[in-house]
Motif scaffolding. Structure first.
Motif, PDB file in Angstrom:
ATOM      1  N   THR A 121       1.270  -1.475  -0.016  1.00  0.00           N
ATOM      2  CA  THR A 121      -0.153   0.153  -0.013  1.00  0.00           C
ATOM      3  C   THR A 121       1.355   1.184  -0.444  1.00  0.00           C
ATOM      4  OG1 THR A 121      -0.329  -0.020   2.835  1.00  0.00           O
ATOM      5  CG2 THR A 121      -1.900  -1.250   0.990  1.00  0.00           C
ATOM      6  N   THR A 122      -0.039   2.604  -0.310  1.00  0.00           N
ATOM      7  CA  THR A 122       0.888   3.966  -0.121  1.00  0.00           C
ATOM      8  C   THR A 122       1.122   4.699   1.302  1.00  0.00           C
ATOM      9  OG1 THR A 122      -0.219   4.440  -2.591  1.00  0.00           O
ATOM     10  CG2 THR A 122       0.837   5.944  -1.046  1.00  0.00           C
ATOM     11  N   SER A 124       0.895   2.724   5.297  1.00  0.00           N
ATOM     12  CA  SER A 124       0.055   2.244   6.641  1.00  0.00           C
ATOM     13  C   SER A 124      -1.063   3.232   5.939  1.00  0.00           C
ATOM     14  CB  SER A 124       0.640   1.577   7.346  1.00  0.00           C
ATOM     15  OG  SER A 124       1.053   2.425   8.059  1.00  0.00           O
ATOM     16  N   GLN A 126      -2.401   4.186   4.106  1.00  0.00           N
ATOM     17  CA  GLN A 126      -3.504   3.645   3.087  1.00  0.00           C
ATOM     18  C   GLN A 126      -3.966   2.155   3.689  1.00  0.00           C
ATOM     19  OE1 GLN A 126      -2.718   2.213  -0.757  1.00  0.00           O
ATOM     20  NE2 GLN A 126      -4.572   3.165  -1.683  1.00  0.00           N
ATOM     21  N   ALA A 127      -3.465   1.521   4.054  1.00  0.00           N
ATOM     22  CA  ALA A 127      -4.210   0.273   4.499  1.00  0.00           C
ATOM     23  C   ALA A 127      -4.807   0.671   5.564  1.00  0.00           C
ATOM     24  CB  ALA A 127      -2.786  -0.603   5.594  1.00  0.00           C
ATOM     25  N   LEU A 130      -8.082   1.569   3.576  1.00  0.00           N
ATOM     26  CA  LEU A 130      -8.860   0.781   2.857  1.00  0.00           C
ATOM     27  C   LEU A 130      -9.930  -0.904   3.730  1.00  0.00           C
ATOM     28  CD1 LEU A 130      -5.998  -0.514  -0.111  1.00  0.00           C
ATOM     29  CD2 LEU A 130      -7.898   1.020   0.242  1.00  0.00           C
ATOM     30  N   TRP A 273       2.191  -2.014   3.948  1.00  0.00           N
ATOM     31  CA  TRP A 273       1.488  -3.369   4.018  1.00  0.00           C
ATOM     32  C   TRP A 273       0.542  -3.467   4.588  1.00  0.00           C
ATOM     33  CZ3 TRP A 273       6.689  -3.242   5.749  1.00  0.00           C
ATOM     34  CH2 TRP A 273       6.511  -3.867   6.869  1.00  0.00           C
ATOM     35  N   ALA A 288      -8.073  -0.926  -3.144  1.00  0.00           N
ATOM     36  CA  ALA A 288      -6.654  -0.044  -3.736  1.00  0.00           C
ATOM     37  C   ALA A 288      -6.598   0.125  -5.187  1.00  0.00           C
ATOM     38  CB  ALA A 288      -5.378  -1.412  -3.142  1.00  0.00           C
ATOM     39  N   PRO A 295      -0.008   0.443  -6.189  1.00  0.00           N
ATOM     40  CA  PRO A 295       1.419   1.220  -5.395  1.00  0.00           C
ATOM     41  C   PRO A 295       2.476   1.510  -6.954  1.00  0.00           C
ATOM     42  CG  PRO A 295       1.568  -0.777  -5.095  1.00  0.00           C
ATOM     43  CD  PRO A 295       0.402  -0.244  -5.900  1.00  0.00           C
TER      44      PRO A 295
END
Length: 444
Positions: A121-122, A124, A126-127, A130, A273, A288, A295
């Motif tokens: 991911t961009t 953590s 972004q994780a 998401l 990630w 994503a 990414p």
């Protein structure tokens, strides 16, 4: 006679209904945007980055400790030899060979997974977004520690989740309090979608979930059918001990693990990630792809090359030594200059959590601290319900030990002046926030 065609003036565009002069589209925004607000930490950056200000606010890693010349050479070689690949689109899940390397990074924390379980991911952050997007409907409950990471609270707020805090103490999240909270929420018929936790070197609390409590927390969440979101950017940055087993290691099907290279390498690459159960992973990949397609290949290949060609484990060890020295400078300065306060003594990571003397309000005090050229983050930033006025987060990762000591000296002068005002005119109103649950200080 003018035979040229006559053009009537274009009609003026209709103004959006019910807007304002400052924002004509005010009534057009989605309902979920109304709870969004600026991060108190981001709002401090413009002031805190002035060279005359000692910033104990932001959690910026000490990048001067990286082998920058070597990284420059590696990056140049990557572009020369594989630039056409590095600058191209890639897989929405992330490159498989890179995901294999991430498995090695997690191995000290007993995370046993397959490369197929990993989503790049961009960052953590972004994780976090998401996971929240695919699980949380407006009004759903997310249970989180008190206090909790401000960036996570911002994400949860943006998806209109209801955050319910559970107390911590010096050993991290309190299992008995978690069970009580989940029991009460179940009795109210409320849907709890996630338990969000930062188990290692907590941001902002500076405490670590003990080895004894980890399986208890996982068992309680499993029994109540609550998915754990384990956010672990600091796990390799312990000062004196080996990493504890991740919560994921106790129940891979009940825990989503989030990791990041921002703290152990460099945040500018924006690479993090998630490790998730198979079905969840598929939905995360779809989410994503809808957000960013894929990414950054350049970032992935740069970090992959670094992991393959440089002594990244040795670099992490150097970071641990640097941050331990700065932690020692912080707690030593607090003991010397602020004995009237109390604080946690972190065993790793970037932060200590300070309780101010009775009657002081960290948020009200901040403008006066900035005037004295020192910055911190008020405790209210780390709660969903405006608690925490008597707390502040101090970061020791970026300033040198000398700057840390000077910053605490300046802060102590501000606190002393505030105490004199309280004694003269009465409290500043923080007594209403007493009883807030937070990590207990272990040194004062």
């Amino acid at each position: 006679m003018n035979d040229s065609p006559q053009h009537s003036p274009e009609p003026a565009a209709a103004a959006p209904a019910q807007g304002t002069r400052l924002d004509p589209w005010l009534r057009h925004y989605a309902a979920r945007t109304h709870g969004m607000k600026a991060s108190e930490i981001r709002a401090l950056f413009a002031v805190a980055n002035r060279p005359e200000v000692v910033s104990l606010a932001g959690g910026m890693p000490f990048l001067a400790g990286l082998p920058l010349e070597t990284i420059s050479q590696v990056t140049a070689k990557l572009l020369a030899e594989r630039g056409a690949v590095a600058l191209q689109y890639g897989s929405g899940q992330g490159e498989e060979s890179f995901r294999e390397q991430i498995l090695e990074v997690m191995r000290p924390e007993h995370v046993r997974a397959h490369a197929d379980d990993v989503i790049v991911t961009t960052g953590s952050q972004q994780a976090l977004d998401l996971v929240t997007r695919i699980f949380v409907d407006p009004g759903d409950v997310i249970v989180a520690e008190a206090p909790s990471y401000v960036g996570a609270l911002g994400v949860f707020r943006s998806y209109q989740a209801d955050v319910v805090h559970v107390p911590m103490d010096a050993d991290g999240l309190v299992p008995e309090a978690l069970e009580t909270t989940l029991t009460e929420l179940a009795a109210q018929g409320r849907t709890v979608k996630l338990l969000y936790t930062v188990p290692n070197f907590h941001n902002p609390g500076g405490v670590t979930l003990s080895a004894e409590r980890r399986p208890k927390v996982v068992e309680i969440a499993r029994r109540f059918g609550v998915l754990i979101l384990e956010d672990n950017p600091y796990g390799l940055l312990g000062f004196d001990t080996d990493p504890l087993p991740a919560l994921h290691s106790y129940d891979p099907d009940g825990v989503i693990y989030l990791g990041s290279f921002s703290k152990t390498f460099a945040p500018g690459y924006r690479v993090g990630w998630a490790v998730a159960p198979h079905a969840v992973r598929e939905r995360l990949v779809l989410a994503a792809e809808s957000a960013i397609l894929c990414p950054s290949m350049m970032s992935q290949m740069s970090i992959s090359t670094y992991l393959a060609t440089c002594d990244w484990r040795g670099q992490v060890k150097e970071f641990r030594e640097v941050y331990r020295e700065r932690r020692d400078a912080m707690v030593g300065a607090l003991a010397e200059h602020l004995p009237m306060a109390s604080w946690t003594t972190p065993a790793g990571g970037f932060y200590t959590w300070v309780r101010l003397p009775e009657g002081l309000d960290a948020q009200d005090m901040l403008p006066r601290a900035v005037t004295e050229l020192v910055a911190y983050v008020p405790g209210t930033a780390f709660y969903a319900d405006d608690q925490g006025k008597e707390f502040m987060r101090l970061s020791y990762c970026y300033p040198t030990p000398e700057r840390i000591r000077e910053g605490v000296r300046r802060l102590a002068g501000v606190v002393t002046n505030e105490l004199e005002l309280v004694q003269m005119f009465g409290t500043s109103g923080t007594s209403a926030g007493r009883g807030v649950h937070a990590p207990g200080p272990d040194q004062n």
